[in-house]
Design an enzyme around this catalytic site. Structure first.
Site, mmCIF file in Angstrom:
data_model
loop_
_atom_site.group_PDB
_atom_site.id
_atom_site.type_symbol
_atom_site.label_atom_id
_atom_site.label_comp_id
_atom_site.label_asym_id
_atom_site.label_seq_id
_atom_site.Cartn_x
_atom_site.Cartn_y
_atom_site.Cartn_z
ATOM 1 N N HIS A 242 0.838 -1.357 -0.067
ATOM 2 C CA HIS A 242 0.137 -0.036 0.050
ATOM 3 C C HIS A 242 0.813 1.267 -0.090
ATOM 4 C CE1 HIS A 242 0.458 -0.795 4.399
ATOM 5 N NE2 HIS A 242 0.613 0.659 4.264
ATOM 6 N N ASP A 273 1.352 -7.639 1.452
ATOM 7 C CA ASP A 273 1.534 -6.170 1.577
ATOM 8 C C ASP A 273 2.864 -6.092 1.808
ATOM 9 O OD1 ASP A 273 0.901 -3.892 2.040
ATOM 10 O OD2 ASP A 273 0.407 -4.004 4.361
ATOM 11 N N SER A 356 4.521 4.755 9.477
ATOM 12 C CA SER A 356 5.696 3.607 9.958
ATOM 13 C C SER A 356 5.574 2.406 8.714
ATOM 14 C CB SER A 356 5.569 3.076 11.333
ATOM 15 O OG SER A 356 4.333 2.740 11.541
#
Length: 1137
Positions: A242, A273, A356
């Protein structure tokens, strides 16, 4: 152009993404998703980018995901660790040959006593408490002084290990944990977090990115995140999917020494991810980072870790944690969002937050054991992606090879044996699996299969996976290894269903083929094929056109983001190619049916009428270059206007029965107006407006409406006549003071359709009479469902219309008296008339804002006399009147207050002798601009007594001046009457005549409402709107700013602004031709040619700032809209590239 954002969770904790979004405070053409729940309601949020402020109107609409800021102390000194010792010389002298005492009082074997364990000699340094260690003195390393890392003892957890992986380095593989419990380890130098982190942070980067278009699950905007170098020689940076983003992005990485490099998104996994960026290693001039080794085998429960990255938008933060779980289900971020599946996640108590995403999860040796991905919004828990699949993909990308990914469109979940027994698992199978995989606590089961997918009909929810291709499978990694290696082939899957075993054959699809890499920009919106992510999220089959951003054209049919288009103009749209073909067969400015469904209600098909409007925006196809991550555009065939003249349409008319008199007299003059705005200029925050209009000249097609129906000139007008004929209209006139506008249609297109001009009462149109309190009126209006509303009532009050200054600035009605009724009907607008159907006033919607700058509308009546000058000019000369203003806002003052301010007895007596009862006078409430002669002569508080020798008793005498270049006024100022010759200011009925798009900012000359809210105009270059994901949005160019300098060169007008930009372009082109920017060449050539432009901007508080914008003419090419009466819409688009 781009815009302005529940399923069952696998965990009770809420999750967040840690990518930190910052979209700015922008007016953006966005539309909200219809009915999709926000991810925050789910609880699990994927580590996302940080939005600085929104509105966007941007479309701000657009869904914003924020992580809560978390701070967890980082760094540990003196923690226990295990290392291999090759010689006895590494044993400290004070421990040599000395037994150590365990906690139970027994003696632990000393170094000479452990020879029974083989040739390997091991030792453990003695544990020391913090009291024994005293106050350690640390050197002021980069990790300590510059990053301000705080060192605290760790929060260790005791939990059984659920993995065979060694705790730290590979050298300990094969050593039994029970042996280690009785051994002491010794080494000459202690390994600490400070040197490890000091080395690691040189390879960890802060990523700032712009998602330039909404696409699939992603929305346009800017964000910050984290990545780390995994191959310094090849320039590969690992981050989250993402962050790398399936949508078009422009990204840069900033190293710890503040060197910035351009990034190319070279790989993003379809479901897991993670993704990879590439940068040019030669672009780093002042440091050479080292690769951070990926060590998935080292992850183990109880391991002390550090998460190092751009937490909550900070440059670099270090958060401590302890791995608590290695088998957490993948977090769920909500329906319609990107979600990972078919994998375990690691979990630790580390409060990471927005920004983060992509941070490495480091062990004490500086190896990455996991990738930070998400976190809980309700607990200090963070979720990390295991690295096993990342290692495989990295190696293939490093070699320049394709990363095969297979799919059978099935989601699996790992269930423990107790739940499997409830599903019917045979005890013999469980026994065999436990013997084969003694460390495993469960098996894989089928959770869902997509309809019409490869596994549909072959696998069912609840099936327990026994084997794949004859090999026992109990974990996700093994299953994916087999699937990825069998793309295009068949899998033999053995499952246990109920009380029987079944074997099935399923063909493996290429997962990249069902993950879209193309989209079409149409009418300011973006559409792409339904992706695997979207289909899985809503349990629908693949196929159809997904609306990632609605824009102007799709928004006209209320086809919002989160819709799936099934057909356009009765042509089925299965994929992008069929969609482009269907659009090419349409005619511009026509209206066609569109069938679609909303994802949250896939079983309910909808059909709406869409206005085809491709003249405002480019129609083009974008395709991703998999090698560079760059999106290449290709123009598509646009709908063309019909070459044949339009045939007249005839309707029987729109009549009311005689019993509804006087409505039956007025109704043949009523039309319905639909107004759509393609760009948010002139202070607009909405894009769609509806309301009634009234024909004032049927022979030439003139229609009057209020300015809450047609607020600006830029837009598409559709006029419905006689309830059945829809014509394309054009905005002809916007009154700059009063609340009405004039639009026009072609009367030849309605043939002999019986329509009538509205009939005005001559005395009320001329102003001889006005509606007063207690007068009987008939309201003939249009309801919200476009039916007639009739009401007989009386005038309750007559007073000045009060509207507030709006934010962003936009037109407001002022300097006019309004009429309120006793029993006001609920309607969109209408007219006030007598029993014979003669119009005495307008009943209109007035738009304004409250004290919190929220839009409000009120229904207010106006005298018909405000139309007199316009109607007479059109009927006599077919032109519009010369409208002028004194640039003041007027209000009423009581006679008693005027006496207090110094109004003399003689003047009071003169006023009393006037016809009628005069109890109030007019005074200057404020000036509307500070730069016209009138505003410099008149002052706040001046009471207006006379105009050209006549007493001023009504606001319509002074609020608008027609034809006079100056007026003679007598005002009461500071207790004395003053005579003034005041020049008037000419007002333009088509105020905005040009709009320039540059770097995602819509720039125009400051209109009248803007001048009202500033003391002095800094320049005539006003930023009206910025678009999400654009350079303007990313680098701080906000709506409400004025551009005063470009590269330190003053610019005053838009023409000067454009001329300066052209000079810069020519200069840069010359430098490029001379080889000035071709330093590295290769795939980064386009990025190397990126330029920064310095702008000096001023806001309305007269605060000056210097901005530096990175130009991007590929995704944000410059263009200009210019007023052109010869076009259908009245506007023409000029593209400069």
């Amino acid at each position: 152009m781009p815009q302005t954002s529940n399923s069952n969770s696998n965990s009770n904790s809420n999750s967040r993404r840690s990518r930190s979004r910052s979209d700015g405070s922008s007016n953006v053409a966005t539309h909200s998703p219809d009915g999709m729940q926000a991810a925050q309601e789910k609880g699990e949020q994927q580590m996302l980018p940080s939005h600085s402020d929104n509105s966007g109107t941007d479309h701000q609409p657009l869904q914003q995901r924020r992580g809560s800021s978390g701070s967890s102390p980082a760094g540990v000194c003196g923690s226990a660790f295990r290392r291999r010792s090759n010689t006895d010389s590494r044993v400290p002298p004070h421990l040599a040959g000395r037994p150590s005492v365990g906690s139970n009082g027994t003696k632990r074997p000393s170094i000479p006593e452990i020879s029974a364990y083989g040739d390997v000699q091991l030792g453990r340094r003695r544990s020391a408490t913090y009291a024994e260690l005293g106050a350690p003195v640390r050197r002021r390393s980069l990790a300590y002084s510059d990053l301000m890392a705080v060192f605290y003892p760790p929060n260790t957890m005791s939990q059984p290990t659920v993995t065979e992986a060694p705790f730290e380095c590979r050298e300990w593989e094969g050593v039994d944990d029970k042996q280690l419990e009785h051994m002491a380890i010794s080494e000459p130098g202690a390994v600490g977090w400070e040197p490890t982190l000091e080395k690691a942070i040189r390879s960890i980067v802060s990523i700032k990115a712009q998602c330039v278009r909404s696409f699939d699950t992603e929305t346009s905007g800017t964000y910050t995140a984290t990545g780390f170098v995994v191959d310094a020689d090849a320039g590969l940076i690992l981050s989250n999917r993402h962050v790398v983003n399936p949508a078009p992005i422009v990204a840069q990485a900033i190293f710890v020494n503040y060197e910035e490099v351009e990034l190319q998104p070279v790989y993003r996994d379809p479901i897991h991810d993670f993704g990879l960026f590439r940068y040019a290693p030669t672009s780093l001039k002042f440091m050479k980072p080292e690769s951070i080794r990926l060590a998935p085998h080292k992850a183990k429960v109880g391991m002390e870790i550090r998460v190092v990255g751009n937490d909550a938008g900070e440059k670099l933060s270090i958060l401590a944690g302890t791995l608590a779980r290695l088998d957490r289900p993948a977090p769920d971020y909500g329906r319609g969002e990107y979600n990972d599946f078919n994998t375990f996640y690691l979990q630790a108590a580390s409060g990471t937050s927005g920004g983060s995403s992509g941070s490495p999860v480091l062990d004490i040796y500086g190896d990455a054991v996991a990738l930070n991905a998400g976190g809980s919004t309700k607990a200090a828990s963070s979720f990390y992606l295991p690295l096993s699949r990342i290692v495989r993909a990295l190696e293939l990308v490093r070699r320049g090879e394709h990363v095969p990914r297979g799919s059978i469109q099935t989601e699996f979940e790992h269930l423990p044996y107790d739940e499997l027994r409830r599903l019917g698992l045979d005890m013999a199978i469980e026994t065999k699996m436990r013997e084969t995989f003694p460390e495993s606590q469960g098996m894989l089961t089928v959770r869902t299969t997509l309809p019409k997918g490869p596994a549909d009909g072959s696998l069912r929810a609840g099936d327990i996976v026994i084997s794949v291709n004859g090999k026992p499978v109990i974990d996700f990694v093994t299953l994916e290894d087999i699937t990825d290696g069998a793309v295009g082939k068949e899998l033999h899957i053995g499952v246990w269903r109920g009380i029987k075993a079944y074997d099935t054959r399923i063909k493996v699809q290429d997962m990249h083929a069902i993950t879209p890499s193309r989209f079409i920009e149409i009418g300011g919106g973006v559409v792409n094929e339904v992706s695997y992510q979207i289909a899985r999220s809503y349990d629908i089959p693949l196929g159809g056109i997904y609306v990632a951003s609605s824009g102007h054209m799709l928004g006209s049919a209320s086809i919002w983001r989160g819709s799936v288009i099934q057909s356009v103009g009765n042509v089925e749209t299965r994929d992008l190619d069929s969609f482009a073909l269907a659009i090419s067969k349409l005619r511009d400015c026509s209206r066609v049916p569109v069938k679609f469904f909303a994802l949250d209600q896939p079983h309910k098909q909808k059909m709406m009428i869409m206005s085809v409007a491709t003249h405002w925006h480019a129609l083009r196809l974008a395709v991703r270059d998999c090698g560079t991550g760059f999106w290449l555009y290709e123009s598509l065939k646009e709908p063309m206007p019909s070459s044949e003249p339009l045939k007249a349409q005839v309707a029987s008319g729109w009549h009311l029965p005689q019993s509804l008199s006087p409505g039956n007299i007025v109704w043949p003059s009523v039309v319905l107006i639909d107004f759509h705005i393609p760009y948010l200029v002139d202070g607009m925050k909405s894009t769609h407006f509806l309301g009634p209009g009234f024909i004032i000249d049927k022979s030439r097609g003139y229609v009057v409406c209020d300015r809450d129906t047609v607020p600006i000139t830029v837009g598409d007008v559709h006029i419905t006549i006689a309830g059945s004929i829809v014509l394309v209209g054009k905005v002809e006139f916007l009154h700059p003071v009063y609340n009405f506008a004039i639009v026009k249609y072609d009367p030849l297109q309605i043939g002999s359709t019986p329509v009538e001009d509205i009939k005005f009462h001559p005395e009320y149109l001329s102003g001889e009479k006005k509606l007063e309190q207690g007068d009987l009126v008939h309201v003939v209006a249009v309801s919200g469902d476009q039916n007639a509303v009739l009401r007989r009532t009386r005038v309750s009050t007559r007073a000045m219309v009060s509207t507030k200054e709006c934010l962003p600035p936009r037109f407001r009605c002022l300097n006019v008296e309004g009429i309120k009724l006793n029993d006001q009907p609920s309607c969109q607008g209408g007219v006030l008339c007598d029993e014979n159907g003669l119009v005495t006033g307008l009943w209109t919607s007035v738009s304004s804002q409250d004290n919190n700058h929220k839009d409000i509308t009120t229904m207010t009546g106006f005298d018909a006399s405000i139309l007199r000058e316009t109607v007479e000019s059109l009927r006599k000369n077919d032109c519009y009147p010369d409208i002028r203003s004194l640039d003041i806002e007027l209000w009423t003052i009581r006679m008693a207050s005027a006496r207090t301010l110094g109004l003399g007895p003689e003047r009071i007596q003169q006023i009393a002798s006037q016809d009628g009862d005069i109890t109030r006078l007019l005074y200057v409430l404020g000036t509307l601009t500070g730069e016209t002669p009138a505003s410099k002569l008149l002052r706040t508080g001046d009471i207006i007594l006379e105009k050209n020798g006549k007493f001023v008793r009504d606001v319509d005498q002074i609020g608008v001046i027609h034809g006079a270049e100056s007026v003679e006024l007598v005002v009461l100022r500071d207790g004395e009457e003053v005579k003034l010759n005041v020049p008037t200011t000419k007002l333009d009925a088509m105020e905005t005549k040009s709009v320039v798009h540059w770097s995602g900012a819509l720039v125009q000359e400051p209109y009248r409402a803007v001048q009202e809210q500033i003391r002095k105009l800094p320049s005539l270059i006003y930023v009206s709107c910025t678009l999400y994901g654009s350079p303007a949005n990313c680098y701080g160019l906000r709506p409400g700013m004025w551009i005063t300098e470009v590269e330190n060169k003053p610019v005053k007008t838009i023409d000067e602004f454009l001329a300066t930009l052209r000079q810069l372009r020519d200069s840069w082109n010359q430098q490029t031709a001379d080889g000035g920017s071709a330093e590295d060449g290769g795939p980064f050539q386009n990025l190397k040619n990126a330029r920064y432009v310095r702008l000096t901007v001023v806001n309305k508080n007269e605060v000056t700032r210097m901005l530096s914008l990175r130009l991007d003419n590929h995704y944000w090419p410059p263009w200009e809209l210019v007023c052109d009466p010869n076009t259908t819409s009245g506007w023409d688009a000029i593209h400069y590239l």
